[in-house]
Design a protein around this motif. Sequence first.
Motif, mmCIF file in Angstrom:
data_model
loop_
_atom_site.group_PDB
_atom_site.id
_atom_site.type_symbol
_atom_site.label_atom_id
_atom_site.label_comp_id
_atom_site.label_asym_id
_atom_site.label_seq_id
_atom_site.Cartn_x
_atom_site.Cartn_y
_atom_site.Cartn_z
ATOM 1 N N ALA A 34 -2.351 -12.396 -18.369
ATOM 2 C CA ALA A 34 -1.630 -13.557 -17.875
ATOM 3 C C ALA A 34 -0.667 -13.166 -16.771
ATOM 4 C CB ALA A 34 -0.882 -14.236 -19.016
ATOM 5 N N LYS A 35 -0.164 -11.923 -16.790
ATOM 6 C CA LYS A 35 0.723 -11.442 -15.745
ATOM 7 C C LYS A 35 0.131 -10.200 -15.114
ATOM 8 C CE LYS A 35 5.413 -10.523 -14.373
ATOM 9 N NZ LYS A 35 6.846 -10.748 -14.673
ATOM 10 N N TYR A 36 0.128 -10.176 -13.789
ATOM 11 C CA TYR A 36 -0.447 -9.078 -13.030
ATOM 12 C C TYR A 36 0.633 -8.399 -12.198
ATOM 13 C CZ TYR A 36 -5.173 -10.561 -14.202
ATOM 14 O OH TYR A 36 -6.320 -10.865 -14.888
ATOM 15 N N ASP A 37 0.605 -7.079 -12.174
ATOM 16 C CA ASP A 37 1.473 -6.283 -11.326
ATOM 17 C C ASP A 37 0.576 -5.598 -10.305
ATOM 18 O OD1 ASP A 37 4.061 -6.611 -12.878
ATOM 19 O OD2 ASP A 37 2.777 -5.743 -14.429
ATOM 20 N N ALA A 38 0.565 -6.105 -9.082
ATOM 21 C CA ALA A 38 -0.407 -5.701 -8.069
ATOM 22 C C ALA A 38 0.096 -4.513 -7.277
ATOM 23 C CB ALA A 38 -0.691 -6.866 -7.134
ATOM 24 N N ILE A 39 -0.646 -3.407 -7.305
ATOM 25 C CA ILE A 39 -0.328 -2.217 -6.532
ATOM 26 C C ILE A 39 -1.222 -2.134 -5.301
ATOM 27 C CG2 ILE A 39 -0.186 0.313 -6.581
ATOM 28 C CD1 ILE A 39 0.207 0.042 -9.649
ATOM 29 N N LEU A 40 -2.529 -2.306 -5.496
ATOM 30 C CA LEU A 40 -3.477 -2.363 -4.383
ATOM 31 C C LEU A 40 -4.387 -3.567 -4.577
ATOM 32 C CD1 LEU A 40 -4.708 1.293 -3.616
ATOM 33 C CD2 LEU A 40 -3.494 -0.242 -2.071
ATOM 34 N N ASP A 58 4.272 -8.730 -6.890
ATOM 35 C CA ASP A 58 3.711 -8.036 -5.743
ATOM 36 C C ASP A 58 4.390 -6.680 -5.586
ATOM 37 O OD1 ASP A 58 2.628 -7.200 -3.372
ATOM 38 O OD2 ASP A 58 2.995 -9.069 -2.281
ATOM 39 N N LEU A 59 3.695 -5.627 -5.975
ATOM 40 C CA LEU A 59 4.208 -4.268 -5.866
ATOM 41 C C LEU A 59 3.456 -3.477 -4.800
ATOM 42 C CD1 LEU A 59 4.672 -3.414 -9.657
ATOM 43 C CD2 LEU A 59 6.380 -4.293 -8.039
ATOM 44 N N ARG A 60 2.826 -4.183 -3.876
ATOM 45 C CA ARG A 60 2.080 -3.501 -2.823
ATOM 46 C C ARG A 60 3.029 -2.765 -1.879
ATOM 47 N NH1 ARG A 60 -1.285 -8.275 -0.315
ATOM 48 N NH2 ARG A 60 0.783 -9.244 -0.530
ATOM 49 N N MET A 61 2.512 -1.690 -1.289
ATOM 50 C CA MET A 61 3.319 -0.887 -0.402
ATOM 51 C C MET A 61 3.608 -1.651 0.889
ATOM 52 S SD MET A 61 3.608 1.772 -2.365
ATOM 53 C CE MET A 61 3.488 0.566 -3.719
ATOM 54 N N ASP A 62 4.877 -1.612 1.327
ATOM 55 C CA ASP A 62 5.254 -2.322 2.544
ATOM 56 C C ASP A 62 5.978 -1.431 3.547
ATOM 57 O OD1 ASP A 62 7.765 -1.956 1.431
ATOM 58 O OD2 ASP A 62 8.018 -4.053 0.846
ATOM 59 N N ASP A 63 6.129 -0.145 3.240
ATOM 60 C CA ASP A 63 6.802 0.823 4.104
ATOM 61 C C ASP A 63 8.244 0.449 4.408
ATOM 62 O OD1 ASP A 63 4.553 2.411 4.191
ATOM 63 O OD2 ASP A 63 3.801 1.580 6.070
ATOM 64 N N THR A 64 8.814 -0.429 3.586
ATOM 65 C CA THR A 64 10.217 -0.805 3.722
ATOM 66 C C THR A 64 10.976 -0.511 2.439
ATOM 67 O OG1 THR A 64 9.663 -2.565 5.284
ATOM 68 C CG2 THR A 64 11.823 -2.673 4.239
ATOM 69 N N LYS A 66 8.835 -0.102 -0.595
ATOM 70 C CA LYS A 66 7.803 0.486 -1.442
ATOM 71 C C LYS A 66 6.886 1.299 -0.530
ATOM 72 C CE LYS A 66 6.641 -3.667 -2.906
ATOM 73 N NZ LYS A 66 7.776 -4.491 -2.426
ATOM 74 N N PHE A 67 6.640 2.556 -0.898
ATOM 75 C CA PHE A 67 5.968 3.472 0.015
ATOM 76 C C PHE A 67 4.795 4.180 -0.666
ATOM 77 C CE2 PHE A 67 10.321 3.078 1.388
ATOM 78 C CZ PHE A 67 10.254 3.038 2.772
ATOM 79 N N LEU A 68 3.752 4.437 0.124
ATOM 80 C CA LEU A 68 2.734 5.391 -0.277
ATOM 81 C C LEU A 68 3.174 6.745 0.262
ATOM 82 C CD1 LEU A 68 0.058 6.357 -1.421
ATOM 83 C CD2 LEU A 68 -1.066 5.571 0.669
ATOM 84 N N TYR A 69 3.759 7.555 -0.618
ATOM 85 C CA TYR A 69 4.220 8.882 -0.209
ATOM 86 C C TYR A 69 3.072 9.872 -0.334
ATOM 87 C CZ TYR A 69 9.212 7.806 0.031
ATOM 88 O OH TYR A 69 10.439 7.307 0.387
ATOM 89 N N VAL A 70 2.873 10.641 0.720
ATOM 90 C CA VAL A 70 1.879 11.712 0.719
ATOM 91 C C VAL A 70 2.625 13.027 0.833
ATOM 92 C CG1 VAL A 70 -0.046 12.754 1.961
ATOM 93 C CG2 VAL A 70 0.088 10.264 1.736
ATOM 94 N N TRP A 71 2.380 13.926 -0.095
ATOM 95 C CA TRP A 71 3.044 15.227 -0.069
ATOM 96 C C TRP A 71 2.604 15.985 1.177
ATOM 97 C CZ3 TRP A 71 2.733 12.093 -3.972
ATOM 98 C CH2 TRP A 71 3.793 12.071 -4.894
ATOM 99 N N VAL A 85 -5.216 2.696 8.299
ATOM 100 C CA VAL A 85 -4.046 2.544 9.140
ATOM 101 C C VAL A 85 -2.874 3.023 8.305
ATOM 102 C CG1 VAL A 85 -2.581 0.964 10.416
ATOM 103 C CG2 VAL A 85 -5.055 0.581 10.352
ATOM 104 N N ASP A 86 -2.283 4.160 8.698
ATOM 105 C CA ASP A 86 -1.272 4.798 7.862
ATOM 106 C C ASP A 86 -1.808 5.026 6.450
ATOM 107 O OD1 ASP A 86 0.544 4.861 9.931
ATOM 108 O OD2 ASP A 86 1.347 2.889 9.435
ATOM 109 N N MET A 87 -3.107 5.295 6.369
ATOM 110 C CA MET A 87 -3.793 5.627 5.122
ATOM 111 C C MET A 87 -3.861 4.459 4.140
ATOM 112 S SD MET A 87 -2.636 9.521 4.468
ATOM 113 C CE MET A 87 -1.882 10.456 5.780
ATOM 114 N N GLN A 88 -3.520 3.277 4.553
ATOM 115 C CA GLN A 88 -3.700 2.114 3.684
ATOM 116 C C GLN A 88 -3.905 0.888 4.564
ATOM 117 O OE1 GLN A 88 -0.158 0.972 1.520
ATOM 118 N NE2 GLN A 88 1.123 2.099 2.917
#
Length: 309
Positions: A34-40, A58-64, A66-71, A85-88
């Motif tokens: 019933a409730k969704y937490d969207a990452i991708l 909405d937990l999608r990455m926005d570069d502000t 919430k970030f997709l961090y790459v080591w 585009v920026d890997m996403q």
Amino acid sequence: MKKLTLLAAMAVAGISVANAQYVVDPSLSRTNGAKYDAILLDQASIDGLTNSGKVVQDLRMDDTTKFLYVWDGTFVAGDGSYPGVDMQMDGYTSLDVASAGWSGAGFCMVGTPAKLSHISDDTHLHIGFRSTNTPTSVAFIVLDGNDYGVDANKWSPAKFSVGSTAFNDNGTVFPLVGNFDAGGDWAAVDITLGQLKKLWPAFSYKQADFGGNILAFLAGGVTGTNICLDAVYFYSPEGGAVDTLGADNTEIVVTSRTISAPQAKGISLYNTTGQLVKEVKTSIMGIEGLASGVYVVRAGNAVKKVVLK
């Protein structure tokens, strides 16, 4: 943010390895969410969930915030089959292992928390994945962070892997729950937090605001290894109650690349004349390369008309 720890062997009753998706004990309770937490997820799939009465965080990455961090130096954008585009882009990501000798990335809540007061052992994690070159194994780390703003209140993450062999991180073995599709199509993991506790007994989450890596992943150290992710989200039963998932109420989630029917045993796609266009025996179907138009999706007894663009 440069941290990553990783995983222990699979020997849990009622849990087995499937070629394309995680298989749960059929006696375990299920829900269509019933409730969704969207990452991708792309915007169209979020709109579809909302229009069907679901609550979506909405937990999608926005570069502000919430970030997709790459080591550092460990991944580059995916190959020509999956340009990034920026890997996403539009709700999915494609990464290739670079030449650092290892790899790691994480979807990280930094400037805003993930509000997770609703999660429970009955909450499911769904991950769609594929590869252009079938990695030996990829590791996932779930909820590696803390109560938002309170570093001392550390959560203890869950860890597992997918592939032909369990992921081994310097002697720590991540439990294996599924494999990539040998033909290069999409595969999926759909697993509850309660089942993750059985796989990884140290897993301990809280019903609170969360900061940190909501999902991190490793793809080994072989240069060029490709991993693509799509349809990554949590879904929870309404009010903490558990419903029985029948074929009639499977929630069909459509993105620009995949069709997911969590916990379904197969998906069929038909054109408007009733001709079968594609069929899979798993809970996720890749739809890249299919002609634009109107189709009908069937998963069990659930049926949904979709427009592919």
